[in-house]
Enzyme design. Sequence first.
Site, PDB file in Angstrom:
ATOM      1  N   CYS A   9       0.582  -1.620  -0.125  1.00 12.49           N
ATOM      2  CA  CYS A   9      -0.171   0.139  -0.204  1.00 12.49           C
ATOM      3  C   CYS A   9       0.893   1.294   0.036  1.00 12.49           C
ATOM      4  CB  CYS A   9      -0.953  -0.300   0.796  1.00 12.49           C
ATOM      5  SG  CYS A   9      -2.109   1.650   1.149  1.00 12.49           S
ATOM      6  N   CYS A  51      -4.302   6.040  -3.722  1.00 12.87           N
ATOM      7  CA  CYS A  51      -4.259   4.301  -3.677  1.00 12.87           C
ATOM      8  C   CYS A  51      -2.985   5.006  -4.176  1.00 12.87           C
ATOM      9  CB  CYS A  51      -4.749   3.982  -4.586  1.00 12.87           C
ATOM     10  SG  CYS A  51      -4.778   1.716  -4.981  1.00 12.87           S
TER      11      CYS A  51
END
EC number: 5.1.1.7
Length: 289
Positions: free
Chosen positions: A85, A218
């Site tokens: 991530c 993101c």
Amino acid sequence: MSTRIAFLKGHGTENDFVIVPDPENALDLPPAAVAALCDRRAGLGGDGLLHVVRSAAHPEARGMAAEAEWFMDYRNGDGSVAEMCGNGVRVFARYLQHAGHVTEGDLAVATRGGVKTVHIAKNGDVTVGMGRALLPAGDVEVSVGEREWPARNVNMGNPHAVAFVADLAHAGDLYAPPSHAPAGAYPDGVNVEFVVDRGPRHVAMRVHERGSGETRSCGTGACAVAVATARRDGLDPAATGIPATYTVDVPGGTLVITERPDGEIEMTGPAVIVAEGEFDSAWLEGVLA
């Protein structure tokens, strides 16, 4: 007997995380516990959870301990495990600085996607070396309702499908995962980015993250978008020897992505710790009962 467990909340361009410091990997955090903690109404709320563990104390990270002292054991908001991530790495690094484990400058963070290099700048921005993008062969399509778009298959340690659209509203509400084809292209699910142009080397995106739904940002998705846009624009730093930099607007802010001639991708953006406190282990046990 209940115990008090420390936590923090942080975000990177409004991609937010519950942070659970656990240096010796002493806490049991099954998927249901992570989902309960990330629940925005009955829990602490977050797109995901950053479990902060020393690499030497975690079986998945011991092999990286010589390179990186700390392992980002990242979980999606539904409790599922994710390889990487990008926004999470920045917030993870900010937590390490906040806790006094590191200072401004360079450090390494172990992830399931490998060891990531991080630089904490004096102005507060955090730059993460995100590794190289893989561009699997084969045509991919994504769809929302009756609309369909060709998509670029990009792997940033996790899978992405990048679709260029005329209007970001065409992505719909993104509560449910957009459909993709062929079905076998993403056996473990996929993050889907919808992209529009804003100007020269400047795009905006929305994303559905697998396991989390639509998020405000993101990091790996922004990197995938920058690479896909560069290739669409006929730019390949490996061929030209010239870095390609794109500004990527996300609903929660702005990230700057640079792909270098050696293939390494760097992502720069903010990372903020907003709160810290404790929760009662008895509450969590009650939720899981």
